[in-house]
Write a protein that holds these residues in place. Structure first.
Motif, PDB file in Angstrom:
ATOM      1  N   PRO A 197       0.789  -1.166   0.051  1.00 35.97           N
ATOM      2  CA  PRO A 197       0.021   0.009  -0.157  1.00 35.97           C
ATOM      3  C   PRO A 197       0.616   1.332  -0.012  1.00 35.97           C
ATOM      4  CG  PRO A 197       0.224  -0.925   2.329  1.00 35.97           C
ATOM      5  CD  PRO A 197       0.822  -1.731   1.407  1.00 35.97           C
ATOM      6  N   ASN A 198       0.357   2.421  -0.509  1.00 34.98           N
ATOM      7  CA  ASN A 198       0.898   3.550  -0.171  1.00 34.98           C
ATOM      8  C   ASN A 198       0.253   4.418   0.971  1.00 34.98           C
ATOM      9  OD1 ASN A 198       2.291   5.938  -0.983  1.00 34.98           O
ATOM     10  ND2 ASN A 198       1.041   6.530  -2.782  1.00 34.98           N
ATOM     11  N   ASP A 199       0.881   4.265   2.078  1.00 30.86           N
ATOM     12  CA  ASP A 199       0.359   4.669   3.273  1.00 30.86           C
ATOM     13  C   ASP A 199       0.459   6.041   3.513  1.00 30.86           C
ATOM     14  OD1 ASP A 199      -0.611   2.089   3.997  1.00 30.86           O
ATOM     15  OD2 ASP A 199       0.831   1.464   5.040  1.00 30.86           O
ATOM     16  N   TRP A 200      -0.596   6.795   3.947  1.00 32.12           N
ATOM     17  CA  TRP A 200      -0.722   8.185   4.194  1.00 32.12           C
ATOM     18  C   TRP A 200      -1.431   8.585   5.503  1.00 32.12           C
ATOM     19  CZ3 TRP A 200       2.155   9.744  -0.039  1.00 32.12           C
ATOM     20  CH2 TRP A 200       2.708  11.304  -0.191  1.00 32.12           C
ATOM     21  N   GLY A 201      -1.078   9.516   6.173  1.00 32.69           N
ATOM     22  CA  GLY A 201      -2.096   9.618   7.244  1.00 32.69           C
ATOM     23  C   GLY A 201      -2.729  11.047   7.056  1.00 32.69           C
ATOM     24  N   LEU A 202      -2.799  12.392   7.718  1.00 30.73           N
ATOM     25  CA  LEU A 202      -3.455  13.374   7.395  1.00 30.73           C
ATOM     26  C   LEU A 202      -2.608  14.594   6.973  1.00 30.73           C
ATOM     27  CD1 LEU A 202      -6.395  13.454  10.352  1.00 30.73           C
ATOM     28  CD2 LEU A 202      -6.438  12.696   7.998  1.00 30.73           C
ATOM     29  N   GLY A 203      -2.200  14.736   5.959  1.00 31.41           N
ATOM     30  CA  GLY A 203      -1.255  15.628   5.318  1.00 31.41           C
ATOM     31  C   GLY A 203       0.252  15.006   5.791  1.00 31.41           C
ATOM     32  N   PHE A 204       0.526  14.030   6.273  1.00 32.60           N
ATOM     33  CA  PHE A 204       1.879  13.219   6.417  1.00 32.60           C
ATOM     34  C   PHE A 204       2.201  12.138   5.662  1.00 32.60           C
ATOM     35  CE2 PHE A 204       1.342  16.103  10.031  1.00 32.60           C
ATOM     36  CZ  PHE A 204       2.467  16.804  10.253  1.00 32.60           C
ATOM     37  N   GLU A 205       2.954  11.845   5.012  1.00 34.74           N
ATOM     38  CA  GLU A 205       3.225  10.598   4.345  1.00 34.74           C
ATOM     39  C   GLU A 205       3.902   9.357   5.502  1.00 34.74           C
ATOM     40  OE1 GLU A 205       5.971   7.841   2.072  1.00 34.74           O
ATOM     41  OE2 GLU A 205       6.526   9.864   1.713  1.00 34.74           O
ATOM     42  N   ILE A 206       3.368   8.233   5.475  1.00 34.21           N
ATOM     43  CA  ILE A 206       3.880   7.328   6.591  1.00 34.21           C
ATOM     44  C   ILE A 206       4.851   6.294   5.692  1.00 34.21           C
ATOM     45  CG2 ILE A 206       3.120   5.829   8.226  1.00 34.21           C
ATOM     46  CD1 ILE A 206       0.681   7.124   8.399  1.00 34.21           C
ATOM     47  N   ARG A 207       5.892   6.056   6.463  1.00 30.94           N
ATOM     48  CA  ARG A 207       6.901   5.337   5.872  1.00 30.94           C
ATOM     49  C   ARG A 207       6.531   3.769   5.668  1.00 30.94           C
ATOM     50  NH1 ARG A 207      11.029   2.024   5.189  1.00 30.94           N
ATOM     51  NH2 ARG A 207      13.011   2.564   4.296  1.00 30.94           N
ATOM     52  N   ASP A 208       5.944   3.207   6.500  1.00 33.20           N
ATOM     53  CA  ASP A 208       5.702   1.793   6.849  1.00 33.20           C
ATOM     54  C   ASP A 208       6.513   0.920   6.251  1.00 33.20           C
ATOM     55  OD1 ASP A 208       3.540   1.909   8.569  1.00 33.20           O
ATOM     56  OD2 ASP A 208       2.226   2.021   7.084  1.00 33.20           O
ATOM     57  N   GLY A 209       6.330   0.251   5.226  1.00 38.06           N
ATOM     58  CA  GLY A 209       7.238  -0.873   4.897  1.00 38.06           C
ATOM     59  C   GLY A 209       7.754  -0.400   3.107  1.00 38.06           C
ATOM     60  N   LYS A 210       7.530   0.829   2.980  1.00 39.77           N
ATOM     61  CA  LYS A 210       7.662   1.174   1.264  1.00 39.77           C
ATOM     62  C   LYS A 210       9.196   1.183   0.878  1.00 39.77           C
ATOM     63  CE  LYS A 210       4.030   5.027   1.544  1.00 39.77           C
ATOM     64  NZ  LYS A 210       3.862   6.196   1.881  1.00 39.77           N
ATOM     65  N   ALA A 211       9.316   0.648  -0.164  1.00 42.21           N
ATOM     66  CA  ALA A 211      10.707   0.412  -0.734  1.00 42.21           C
ATOM     67  C   ALA A 211      10.646   0.567  -2.164  1.00 42.21           C
ATOM     68  CB  ALA A 211      11.248  -0.929  -0.406  1.00 42.21           C
ATOM     69  N   PRO A 212      11.272   1.327  -2.791  1.00 43.80           N
ATOM     70  CA  PRO A 212      12.120   2.214  -2.379  1.00 43.80           C
ATOM     71  C   PRO A 212      11.791   3.547  -1.822  1.00 43.80           C
ATOM     72  CG  PRO A 212      12.171   2.902  -4.762  1.00 43.80           C
ATOM     73  CD  PRO A 212      11.226   1.505  -4.405  1.00 43.80           C
ATOM     74  N   HIS A 213      12.343   4.034  -0.854  1.00 40.55           N
ATOM     75  CA  HIS A 213      11.886   5.170  -0.076  1.00 40.55           C
ATOM     76  C   HIS A 213      13.038   6.367   0.266  1.00 40.55           C
ATOM     77  CE1 HIS A 213       9.641   7.346   3.393  1.00 40.55           C
ATOM     78  NE2 HIS A 213       8.663   7.148   2.449  1.00 40.55           N
ATOM     79  N   TRP A 214      12.512   7.738   0.606  1.00 46.17           N
ATOM     80  CA  TRP A 214      13.537   8.687   0.751  1.00 46.17           C
ATOM     81  C   TRP A 214      13.999   8.863   2.159  1.00 46.17           C
ATOM     82  CZ3 TRP A 214      11.697  12.391   4.061  1.00 46.17           C
ATOM     83  CH2 TRP A 214      10.172  12.394   4.270  1.00 46.17           C
ATOM     84  N   THR A 215      13.406   7.925   2.967  1.00 49.97           N
ATOM     85  CA  THR A 215      13.979   7.881   4.429  1.00 49.97           C
ATOM     86  C   THR A 215      15.137   6.914   4.497  1.00 49.97           C
ATOM     87  OG1 THR A 215      12.554   6.387   5.180  1.00 49.97           O
ATOM     88  CG2 THR A 215      11.949   8.802   5.649  1.00 49.97           C
ATOM     89  N   GLY A 216      15.672   6.694   5.516  1.00 51.04           N
ATOM     90  CA  GLY A 216      16.941   5.672   5.748  1.00 51.04           C
ATOM     91  C   GLY A 216      16.352   4.155   5.707  1.00 51.04           C
ATOM     92  N   ALA A 217      17.033   3.245   5.813  1.00 54.73           N
ATOM     93  CA  ALA A 217      16.797   1.890   5.836  1.00 54.73           C
ATOM     94  C   ALA A 217      16.597   1.507   7.368  1.00 54.73           C
ATOM     95  CB  ALA A 217      18.073   1.198   5.219  1.00 54.73           C
ATOM     96  N   SER A 218      17.138   2.275   8.188  1.00 55.60           N
ATOM     97  CA  SER A 218      17.200   2.330   9.602  1.00 55.60           C
ATOM     98  C   SER A 218      15.798   3.046  10.037  1.00 55.60           C
ATOM     99  CB  SER A 218      18.133   2.400  10.391  1.00 55.60           C
ATOM    100  OG  SER A 218      18.645   3.950  10.017  1.00 55.60           O
ATOM    101  N   SER A 219      15.198   3.796   9.197  1.00 55.85           N
ATOM    102  CA  SER A 219      13.999   4.546   9.830  1.00 55.85           C
ATOM    103  C   SER A 219      13.245   3.675  10.245  1.00 55.85           C
ATOM    104  CB  SER A 219      13.618   5.453   8.576  1.00 55.85           C
ATOM    105  OG  SER A 219      14.503   6.644   8.391  1.00 55.85           O
ATOM    106  N   SER A 220      12.294   3.936  11.125  1.00 52.92           N
ATOM    107  CA  SER A 220      11.154   2.970  11.798  1.00 52.92           C
ATOM    108  C   SER A 220       9.790   3.073  10.863  1.00 52.92           C
ATOM    109  CB  SER A 220      10.732   3.362  13.197  1.00 52.92           C
ATOM    110  OG  SER A 220       9.969   4.273  13.432  1.00 52.92           O
ATOM    111  N   PRO A 221       9.289   2.010  10.852  1.00 55.05           N
ATOM    112  CA  PRO A 221       7.967   2.078   9.947  1.00 55.05           C
ATOM    113  C   PRO A 221       7.188   3.148  10.494  1.00 55.05           C
ATOM    114  CG  PRO A 221       8.497  -0.412  10.677  1.00 55.05           C
ATOM    115  CD  PRO A 221       9.536   0.497  11.363  1.00 55.05           C
ATOM    116  N   ARG A 222       7.297   3.645  11.557  1.00 52.83           N
ATOM    117  CA  ARG A 222       6.419   4.717  12.073  1.00 52.83           C
ATOM    118  C   ARG A 222       6.927   5.904  11.600  1.00 52.83           C
ATOM    119  NH1 ARG A 222       6.872   4.236  18.171  1.00 52.83           N
ATOM    120  NH2 ARG A 222       5.123   5.929  18.344  1.00 52.83           N
ATOM    121  N   THR A 223       8.033   5.959  11.056  1.00 53.75           N
ATOM    122  CA  THR A 223       8.517   7.455  10.637  1.00 53.75           C
ATOM    123  C   THR A 223       7.216   8.309   9.552  1.00 53.75           C
ATOM    124  OG1 THR A 223      10.744   6.735  10.787  1.00 53.75           O
ATOM    125  CG2 THR A 223      10.225   8.647   9.069  1.00 53.75           C
TER     126      THR A 223
END
Length: 273
Positions: A197-223
């Motif tokens: 899925p392409n998870d999103w909150g209210l105005g904020f994108e949520i990392r969850d298990g997305k790959a590739p992604h712009w945050t880090g490999a060690s960023s938590s899924p809650r980022t």
């Protein structure tokens, strides 16, 4: 203390870059580069705009589930990019709630909706509701609530501290903003392709298990956070208890996809646990 990892921005292929990290209590763990310089935010404007919408909600000017945008859509749909509006055009391309169609037009309709509900132009409402109370004196909205914000690392660190430990909003409202809306919705994450899925909150994108992604490999899924096409990002990692902001004056491209995750991982590795 000052995080030495932030010095990595000196190697970025950009004319100018600035970055900083802040804890929930407002403690700035470090900045690097011209932290007081104003940069165009592009879509990093959206979390600021969303926060103003949530203030309007708490003030009773609007409800999250009231009609807004195209037929069948609500304020919540617009905030979560599920209204069905196209990316940059005010035309409907899908029924509300069906797909995660990232939409600048949706945030422009949000701005119009808040302006009508409060009888205050949205840029002014954002200033009164969010920027002024947080002391974000160098931040302004110069046009579209989707992409025309201008700010500094110093100001965005103030905002990131607020989101981590809310004073302007009830913490439950902010918890909702960082919770997946319409779970299981797939769509395109701009610059990173289809996500399911392409998870999103209210105005904020949520990392969850997305790959590739712009945050880090060690960023938590809650980022959660946002990046902008002007070469900007803001992420908040609740597991790490910190947020990172980076602003540049070079448009997003392969260079960013390469260096942003490396900076995020270096920052997370250096954070005192």
């Amino acid at each position: 203390m000052s995080l030495t990892s932030l010095a990595l921005i000196e190697n970025w292929p950009v004319p100018t870059a600035a970055a900083g990290v802040v804890r929930a209590d407002g403690t700035v763990l470090g900045t690097h580069g011209p932290a007081g310089r104003r940069f165009a935010l592009a879509s990093v404007t959206k979390p600021l705009a969303a926060y103003a919408v949530l203030v309007a909600y708490e003030e009773g000017a609007l409800e999250l589930d009231e009609p807004a945008g195209p037929a069948g859509s609500t304020v919540r749909h617009l905030l979560a990019h599920t209204s069905g509006l196209a990316f940059d055009e005010h035309r409907v391309t899908a029924p509300p709630g069906e797909r995660r169609l990232y939409s600048n037009a949706g945030f422009e309709q949000l701005g119009d909706h808040v302006a009508k509900a409060t009888d205050i132009p949205f840029a002014e409402y954002l200033r009164q509701a969010v920027l002024e109370p947080l002391g974000m004196t160098e931040t302004s909205l110069e046009g579209s609530p989707a992409k025309d914000g201008v700010s500094t690392v110093e100001d965005l660190l103030r905002f990131a501290a607020e989101v981590q430990a809310p004073r302007l909003l009830d913490p439950r409202t902010v918890a909702d903003a960082m919770t997946v809306q319409y779970p299981g919705t797939k769509g395109v994450l701009p610059g990173y392709g289809h996500q399911n899925p392409n998870d999103w909150g209210l105005g904020f994108e949520i990392r969850d298990g997305k790959a590739p992604h712009w945050t880090g490999a060690s960023s938590s899924p809650r980022t959660f956070g946002h990046f902008g096409q002007s070469g900007t990002f803001l992420w908040i990692d609740p597991a790490a208890g910190a947020a990172c902001v980076a602003l540049t004056d070079r448009a997003f491209g392969p260079w960013a996809a390469e260096v942003w995750p490396a900076l995020s991982d270096a920052v997370l590795a250096e954070l005192p646990r």
